[in-house]
Design a protein around this motif. Structure first.
Motif, PDB file in Angstrom:
ATOM      1  N   ALA A  15       7.676  -1.258  -7.295  1.00  0.00           N
ATOM      2  CA  ALA A  15       6.363  -1.194  -7.944  1.00  0.00           C
ATOM      3  C   ALA A  15       6.398  -0.107  -9.008  1.00  0.00           C
ATOM      4  CB  ALA A  15       5.272  -0.902  -6.923  1.00  0.00           C
ATOM      5  N   PHE A  16       5.564  -0.252 -10.015  1.00  0.00           N
ATOM      6  CA  PHE A  16       5.614   0.685 -11.135  1.00  0.00           C
ATOM      7  C   PHE A  16       4.318   0.605 -11.931  1.00  0.00           C
ATOM      8  CE2 PHE A  16       7.954  -3.234 -11.771  1.00  0.00           C
ATOM      9  CZ  PHE A  16       7.289  -3.822 -12.826  1.00  0.00           C
ATOM     10  N   ARG A  17       4.118   1.636 -12.750  1.00  0.00           N
ATOM     11  CA  ARG A  17       3.023   1.602 -13.701  1.00  0.00           C
ATOM     12  C   ARG A  17       3.365   0.601 -14.810  1.00  0.00           C
ATOM     13  NH1 ARG A  17      -0.243   6.132 -13.003  1.00  0.00           N
ATOM     14  NH2 ARG A  17       0.649   7.620 -11.496  1.00  0.00           N
ATOM     15  N   ARG A  18       2.385  -0.136 -15.263  1.00  0.00           N
ATOM     16  CA  ARG A  18       2.657  -1.102 -16.327  1.00  0.00           C
ATOM     17  C   ARG A  18       3.164  -0.406 -17.587  1.00  0.00           C
ATOM     18  NH1 ARG A  18      -0.900  -3.789 -19.983  1.00  0.00           N
ATOM     19  NH2 ARG A  18      -2.677  -2.911 -18.865  1.00  0.00           N
ATOM     20  N   SER A  19       2.760   0.843 -17.767  1.00  0.00           N
ATOM     21  CA  SER A  19       3.215   1.602 -18.925  1.00  0.00           C
ATOM     22  C   SER A  19       4.718   1.880 -18.889  1.00  0.00           C
ATOM     23  CB  SER A  19       2.454   2.929 -19.011  1.00  0.00           C
ATOM     24  OG  SER A  19       2.645   3.707 -17.830  1.00  0.00           O
ATOM     25  N   ALA A  20       5.367   1.675 -17.731  1.00  0.00           N
ATOM     26  CA  ALA A  20       6.805   1.907 -17.618  1.00  0.00           C
ATOM     27  C   ALA A  20       7.629   0.720 -18.100  1.00  0.00           C
ATOM     28  CB  ALA A  20       7.171   2.220 -16.161  1.00  0.00           C
ATOM     29  N   ILE A  21       7.028  -0.438 -18.276  1.00  0.00           N
ATOM     30  CA  ILE A  21       7.775  -1.658 -18.583  1.00  0.00           C
ATOM     31  C   ILE A  21       8.628  -1.539 -19.843  1.00  0.00           C
ATOM     32  CG2 ILE A  21       7.526  -4.097 -19.224  1.00  0.00           C
ATOM     33  CD1 ILE A  21       5.223  -4.271 -17.214  1.00  0.00           C
ATOM     34  N   PRO A  22       8.158  -0.923 -20.936  1.00  0.00           N
ATOM     35  CA  PRO A  22       9.028  -0.810 -22.112  1.00  0.00           C
ATOM     36  C   PRO A  22      10.358  -0.112 -21.827  1.00  0.00           C
ATOM     37  CG  PRO A  22       6.761  -0.351 -22.727  1.00  0.00           C
ATOM     38  CD  PRO A  22       6.790  -0.449 -21.234  1.00  0.00           C
ATOM     39  N   ALA A  23      10.381   0.796 -20.855  1.00  0.00           N
ATOM     40  CA  ALA A  23      11.626   1.493 -20.526  1.00  0.00           C
ATOM     41  C   ALA A  23      12.669   0.551 -19.926  1.00  0.00           C
ATOM     42  CB  ALA A  23      11.350   2.645 -19.557  1.00  0.00           C
ATOM     43  N   PHE A  24      12.232  -0.594 -19.382  1.00  0.00           N
ATOM     44  CA  PHE A  24      13.174  -1.537 -18.776  1.00  0.00           C
ATOM     45  C   PHE A  24      14.074  -2.178 -19.830  1.00  0.00           C
ATOM     46  CE2 PHE A  24       9.845  -2.727 -15.273  1.00  0.00           C
ATOM     47  CZ  PHE A  24       9.827  -1.404 -14.848  1.00  0.00           C
TER      48      PHE A  24
ATOM     49  N   VAL B  63       8.466   3.102  -8.192  1.00  0.00           N
ATOM     50  CA  VAL B  63       8.677   3.262  -6.754  1.00  0.00           C
ATOM     51  C   VAL B  63       9.656   2.207  -6.275  1.00  0.00           C
ATOM     52  CG1 VAL B  63       7.600   3.444  -4.490  1.00  0.00           C
ATOM     53  CG2 VAL B  63       6.323   4.125  -6.531  1.00  0.00           C
ATOM     54  N   LYS B  64      10.758   2.671  -5.713  1.00  0.00           N
ATOM     55  CA  LYS B  64      11.876   1.806  -5.320  1.00  0.00           C
ATOM     56  C   LYS B  64      11.852   1.596  -3.819  1.00  0.00           C
ATOM     57  CE  LYS B  64      16.135   0.109  -6.031  1.00  0.00           C
ATOM     58  NZ  LYS B  64      15.806  -0.912  -5.014  1.00  0.00           N
ATOM     59  N   GLY B  65      11.812   0.352  -3.387  1.00  0.00           N
ATOM     60  CA  GLY B  65      11.961   0.060  -1.975  1.00  0.00           C
ATOM     61  C   GLY B  65      13.404   0.249  -1.533  1.00  0.00           C
TER      62      GLY B  65
ATOM     63  N   GLU C  40       0.833  -1.206   0.000  1.00  0.00           N
ATOM     64  CA  GLU C  40       0.000   0.000   0.000  1.00  0.00           C
ATOM     65  C   GLU C  40       0.869   1.258   0.000  1.00  0.00           C
ATOM     66  OE1 GLU C  40      -3.984   1.798   2.194  1.00  0.00           O
ATOM     67  OE2 GLU C  40      -3.088  -0.077   2.888  1.00  0.00           O
ATOM     68  N   ARG C  41       2.006   1.203   0.664  1.00  0.00           N
ATOM     69  CA  ARG C  41       2.935   2.332   0.706  1.00  0.00           C
ATOM     70  C   ARG C  41       3.465   2.648  -0.697  1.00  0.00           C
ATOM     71  NH1 ARG C  41       7.616   0.922   4.631  1.00  0.00           N
ATOM     72  NH2 ARG C  41       5.887   1.036   6.100  1.00  0.00           N
ATOM     73  N   TYR C  42       3.769   1.608  -1.440  1.00  0.00           N
ATOM     74  CA  TYR C  42       4.272   1.784  -2.810  1.00  0.00           C
ATOM     75  C   TYR C  42       3.180   2.373  -3.706  1.00  0.00           C
ATOM     76  CZ  TYR C  42       8.330  -1.252  -1.808  1.00  0.00           C
ATOM     77  OH  TYR C  42       9.483  -1.787  -1.312  1.00  0.00           O
ATOM     78  N   LEU C  43       1.981   1.820  -3.590  1.00  0.00           N
ATOM     79  CA  LEU C  43       0.903   2.247  -4.477  1.00  0.00           C
ATOM     80  C   LEU C  43       0.471   3.676  -4.192  1.00  0.00           C
ATOM     81  CD1 LEU C  43      -1.308  -0.954  -4.732  1.00  0.00           C
ATOM     82  CD2 LEU C  43       0.797  -0.351  -5.931  1.00  0.00           C
ATOM     83  N   ALA C  44       0.604   4.113  -2.944  1.00  0.00           N
ATOM     84  CA  ALA C  44       0.271   5.496  -2.622  1.00  0.00           C
ATOM     85  C   ALA C  44       1.159   6.459  -3.401  1.00  0.00           C
ATOM     86  CB  ALA C  44       0.421   5.733  -1.122  1.00  0.00           C
ATOM     87  N   GLU C  45       2.439   6.086  -3.585  1.00  0.00           N
ATOM     88  CA  GLU C  45       3.348   6.932  -4.370  1.00  0.00           C
ATOM     89  C   GLU C  45       2.969   6.921  -5.852  1.00  0.00           C
ATOM     90  OE1 GLU C  45       5.811   8.924  -3.323  1.00  0.00           O
ATOM     91  OE2 GLU C  45       5.235   8.445  -1.252  1.00  0.00           O
TER      92      GLU C  45
ATOM     93  N   LEU D 234      11.834   8.793 -16.095  1.00  0.00           N
ATOM     94  CA  LEU D 234      10.588   8.494 -15.403  1.00  0.00           C
ATOM     95  C   LEU D 234      10.612   9.112 -14.003  1.00  0.00           C
ATOM     96  CD1 LEU D 234       9.970   4.754 -16.360  1.00  0.00           C
ATOM     97  CD2 LEU D 234       9.257   6.838 -17.543  1.00  0.00           C
ATOM     98  N   VAL D 235       9.433   9.323 -13.444  1.00  0.00           N
ATOM     99  CA  VAL D 235       9.330   9.874 -12.098  1.00  0.00           C
ATOM    100  C   VAL D 235       9.570   8.742 -11.098  1.00  0.00           C
ATOM    101  CG1 VAL D 235       7.851  11.046 -10.438  1.00  0.00           C
ATOM    102  CG2 VAL D 235       7.722  11.632 -12.869  1.00  0.00           C
ATOM    103  N   ILE D 236      10.649   8.858 -10.321  1.00  0.00           N
ATOM    104  CA  ILE D 236      11.084   7.804  -9.409  1.00  0.00           C
ATOM    105  C   ILE D 236      11.017   8.302  -7.975  1.00  0.00           C
ATOM    106  CG2 ILE D 236      12.993   6.272  -8.770  1.00  0.00           C
ATOM    107  CD1 ILE D 236      14.085   6.752 -11.656  1.00  0.00           C
ATOM    108  N   THR D 237      10.459   7.495  -7.101  1.00  0.00           N
ATOM    109  CA  THR D 237      10.496   7.798  -5.680  1.00  0.00           C
ATOM    110  C   THR D 237      10.963   6.555  -4.921  1.00  0.00           C
ATOM    111  OG1 THR D 237       8.181   7.158  -5.306  1.00  0.00           O
ATOM    112  CG2 THR D 237       8.601   9.458  -5.849  1.00  0.00           C
ATOM    113  N   GLU D 238      11.451   6.767  -3.701  1.00  0.00           N
ATOM    114  CA  GLU D 238      11.842   5.665  -2.828  1.00  0.00           C
ATOM    115  C   GLU D 238      10.926   5.634  -1.611  1.00  0.00           C
ATOM    116  OE1 GLU D 238      15.997   6.014  -1.794  1.00  0.00           O
ATOM    117  OE2 GLU D 238      16.591   4.862  -3.563  1.00  0.00           O
ATOM    118  N   VAL D 239      10.660   4.429  -1.128  1.00  0.00           N
ATOM    119  CA  VAL D 239       9.897   4.254   0.106  1.00  0.00           C
ATOM    120  C   VAL D 239      10.676   3.315   1.015  1.00  0.00           C
ATOM    121  CG1 VAL D 239       7.649   4.639  -0.977  1.00  0.00           C
ATOM    122  CG2 VAL D 239       8.569   2.323  -0.840  1.00  0.00           C
TER     123      VAL D 239
END
Length: 257
Positions: A157-166, A111-113, A98-103, A197-202
């Protein structure tokens, strides 16, 4: 609070985790709408144990070996708006999702743990792996102008739309590819940063695995992480690039993760 109109896929790589994966699945939050279990040919009843707890889980077999290939396979199959990658050994607390999804709800793409920010921690990482992770993390931040605090941690965790960037190797290619092993997290972290991409850490707390032994090998996988950093910054590094499950023999430098 998580926005319930979003769908959530959890991708879990497994290999002989029959005693662990049921605990993980039972602890998944109610809002997880899809579970993709990518199994590497377990022989201990992992799949049966998982389906006993989560009969709606989608079980997919790997075509190659290694965690990276497992994740690539799971990401290709995921259908949720948000995708969470979590280990099957019980070391990562599903309640943190839930913490990841809130970001993500606040606009993050990825969202990087992190075990090394306030509120995070680890019961599992050894002093040797901690030192190696710190060095590899600092090198990545220097070369790519990133601000990661925990490069080699796989709870993200990430948006599925971000997968091509991997840019991960195709899941169903027959031959082993770079990115098939434990270096996959580093590969993803670097490429999402380069894609702006917009990256945050939790914060995340890593517990000891519940049962069994990890497939991670400190020197072998640390070497693969280092090679990945150099390949991504300078092109294919002029060093040996062994298969995901191959040992590294007498490398010039063996960092730990």
């Amino acid at each position: 609070m998580f926005q319930t109109h979003r769908t959530v896929t959890v991708v879990i790589p497994t290999m002989n985790e029959a005693r662990n994966v049921p605990v993980v699945l039972a602890a998944l939050p109610y809002f997880v709408t899809e579970v993709v279990l990518v199994d590497a040919g377990s022989v201990d009843g992992t799949v049966e144990a998982a389906l006993a707890v989560r009969p709606d889980a989608r079980v997919i077999g790997q075509t190659r070996r290694g965690k990276g290939n497992a994740l690539a396979t799971g990401f290709e199959a995921a259908t949720g708006d948000y995708v969470v990658m979590i280990d099957a050994d019980g070391s990562m607390d599903p309640a943190e999702i839930e913490r990841y999804l809130a970001e993500l709800d606040q606009g993050a793409d990825y969202v990087k743990g992190s075990r090394f920010v306030a509120g995070g921690g680890s019961d599992d990482i050894s002093p040797l792996r901690r030192a190696g992770n710190r060095g590899l993390n600092a090198l990545t931040n220097l070369l790519f102008w990133t601000r990661y605090s925990d490069l080699c941690y796989g709870y993200n965790a990430f948006r599925r739309s971000a997968i091509p960037a991997f840019g991960l190797p195709p899941a169903h290619a027959a031959e082993p590819r770079w990115g098939d092993g434990f270096e996959v997290e580093t590969l993803i972290n670097i490429r999402v940063a380069r894609a702006d991409l917009v990256i945050t850490e939790v914060p995340s707390f890593e517990s000891d695995r519940l049962h069994g032994e990890s497939n991670l090998r400190t020197f072998r996988d640390g070497w693969r992480v280092l090679v990945t950093i150099l390949r991504e910054r300078f092109g294919p590094a002029q060093v040996s690039t062994p298969a995901a499950d191959a040992p590294v023999v007498n490398p010039l430098f063996e960092p730990a993760v």
